[in-house]
Design an enzyme around this catalytic site. Structure first.
Site, short mmCIF file in Angstrom:
data_model
loop_
_atom_site.label_atom_id
_atom_site.label_comp_id
_atom_site.label_asym_id
_atom_site.label_seq_id
_atom_site.Cartn_x
_atom_site.Cartn_y
_atom_site.Cartn_z
N VAL A 194 0.86 -1.18 0.00
CA VAL A 194 0.00 0.00 0.00
C VAL A 194 0.90 1.23 0.00
CG1 VAL A 194 -1.83 1.26 1.18
CG2 VAL A 194 -1.77 -1.25 1.30
N CYS A 195 0.63 2.15 -0.92
CA CYS A 195 1.37 3.41 -0.97
C CYS A 195 2.88 3.14 -1.12
CB CYS A 195 1.05 4.23 0.27
SG CYS A 195 1.52 5.97 0.18
N THR A 196 3.70 3.71 -0.25
CA THR A 196 5.14 3.55 -0.38
C THR A 196 5.66 2.22 0.14
OG1 THR A 196 5.43 4.73 1.72
CG2 THR A 196 5.58 6.03 -0.29
N THR A 202 2.40 3.20 -7.09
CA THR A 202 2.60 3.73 -5.73
C THR A 202 1.97 5.11 -5.69
OG1 THR A 202 4.24 4.13 -3.99
CG2 THR A 202 4.85 4.80 -6.22
#
Length: 314
Positions: free
Chosen positions: A103-105, A123
């Site tokens: 998730v995300c970074t 990302t």
């Protein structure tokens, strides 16, 4: 039914929404189908971690003591401060999981562990260039809210982790279960993974000059109007040639492409959120005919409007 284990990796500086959002989805699914998931959280040594917002979280176990999970989730944190111990643990143990999720970074940690080489990933939109530069063996696509590439699933910033988790629940337990979870969480069942991370108006640069900013606003509010370059240039009190050059210089796209993107986004929204017919949608969004809208959808999305609605209308 044997419970599918979900293990979430925690570390100091983790973004709380990156892991609590997906956890609520899997926990909700386990409430609908008892025993469907066994959810665990783990830090490197089992000690409490402090999130980026200051929340203190006590994990269930130390990562070295965790059994091989069905789904391993790596949430985001400070991309430039990845814990080398976590990266080393991921490099050794993550490949054993059936499904690997970031998730995300969190994609930065997976990439540092060598787990994204040769894969297409996404990302957070503000950090994709750094990921691509640091890990050239990874194909980074900054636009989708999530991407599935084999056993690896990566999502964009924060709330897109909920979208991805709902898609995984639907894959495991079916659409009805995912829909019940989505309704309980008061979110859409599933935004399409290929949906852009942000709208055309946010993706494009905002023009510096007020007349051009007004034109951007006019296009967004009147997609069904005549939005040809001569008409827009007249509204901006510029010659068509000067207007086209200035618009491209200040927004990064030509007027025609910007209009195409706004109309497509508007048509997608109407197909997803209303029961308006395809012909009505095509007129409202400036396509004129259903065939013209169909060509635009096939060109940019690879699918026809009717099929798009079938897949994504709640």
């Amino acid at each position: 039914m044997e419970a599918r284990t979900v293990l979430v990796v925690l570390f100091d500086g983790v973004l709380s929404l990156d892991f609590t959002g997906p956890l609520e989805v899997f926990a909700g699914a386990a409430g609908v189908v008892p025993g469907a998931y066994e959810i665990r959280t783990g830090s490197l040594d089992g000690s409490a971690v402090r999130t980026s917002s200051g929340l203190l979280v006590t994990p269930d176990l130390a990562l070295p003591d965790a059994p091989v999970p069905d789904t391993l989730i790596v949430p985001g944190g400070e991309a430039t401060r990845m814990d080398p111990g976590v990266v080393a643990w991921l490099r050794e143990h993550a490949p054993a999981a059936r499904r690997l999720v970031s998730v995300c970074t969190g994609a930065y940690a997976l990439a540092a562990a060598g787990l994204l080489d040769g894969r297409r990933v996404t990302t957070h939109w503000a950090l994709w260039e750094g990921l691509a530069e640091r890990f050239p063996a990874v194909e980074v696509d900054p636009e989708p809210i999530y991407i599935r590439d084999g056993p690896v699933a990566t999502s964009a910033g924060v709330t897109s982790g909920i979208d991805l988790a709902l898609a995984l629940v639907e894959e495991d337990l079916g659409r009805d279960v995912a829909l019940r979870v989505a309704r309980f969480l008061v979110v859409f069942l599933r935004r399409p993974g290929g949906q852009r991370q942000f709208s055309v108006q946010l993706a494009a640069q905002s023009a510096q000059r007020r007349p051009l900013r007004d034109i951007q606003q006019y296009i967004a509010e009147h997609p069904g109007a005549d939005l040809s370059v001569p008409v827009l240039a007249e509204r901006a009190n510029l010659s068509p040639r000067h207007f086209a050059r200035a618009f491209r210089d200040e927004t990064g796209v030509t007027p025609g492409r910007y209009v195409d993107q706004v109309r497509l986004e508007g048509a997608r929204r109407l197909l997803e959120d209303t029961d308006d017919g395809v012909e009505e949608v095509s007129r409202a969004c400036g396509y004129g005919t259903p065939e013209a809208m169909r060509r635009a959808f096939v060109r940019d999305l690879g699918t026809a409007p009717a099929e798009y609605r079938r897949r994504f209308h709640p």
